[in-house]
Write an enzyme that holds these catalytic residues in place. Sequence first.
Site: not given
Length: 276
Positions: A173, A231
């Site tokens: 990611r 995050c």
Amino acid sequence: MTAIISASGLAGDLAAGRAPVLLDVRWQLGGPPGYPAYQAGHLPGAVYVDLDTDLAGPAGEGKGRHPLPGAAEFGAAMRRAGVRADRPVVTYDGGQGWAAARAWWLLRWAGHPDVRVLDGGLAAWDGPLTTDEPAPEPGDFQPSPGTLRTLDAEEAATLARRGVLLDARAAERYRGEVEPVDPVGGHVPGALSAPTSDNTGESGTLRPRAELRERFAALGATPGAEVGVYCGSGVSAAHQLLALTEAGVEAALYPGSWSEWTSDSARPVATGPEPG
């Protein structure tokens, strides 16, 4: 004071009549809901806390998927769960540690002096479980937000240039190869990839402190350094902050994280393995 407690340590406290307030925070990205799992079996005395409604404010445009809850709403949720200012709290989840760390961080951010995470979560617990749902006496905890530092998007961008900004998501990611949740893949320019999954060993418990210190030192996150963490929406980053705390490193949370960052198309996005 350590931020974690072992399953054996918690069992010893319970057996000795030193029971903390126990918060069951089972949750995982994409579901299923945690409450049915709680109903099927939980630690004796544990109260279920819902991450999406009790540990986050309403999502909205430009706020990210799990914005910080309002102090009044968070305090009310914690008092319903029996949280008191003068009684220790232990949080746990199914074993991943993200949700339990979110509850730990929020309580510490709101000024509670004694909060720990059950290391390894329910997966590490070999004691009795119950289906009885307690009706705790309402607590007296009154939040005083700001005990722990937070970052907004501009501060996160600045920290990525002058200090250490850690991206706690999976490496793919970070690189922008896949993005299963948010509309844009990649990372904040200048941020370093530090997947939360590297905080734990095969057993699911945190790695030893010496290993955590070594891991974070390699990224420039050392005691005295200016460190921030983000995050996807501020949940797994809390586990990174837990690990950093165990390593003796103070760090700030960017609560909006990638879901907030990418809500503004004017903000730059870096891709690939390098900070950019």
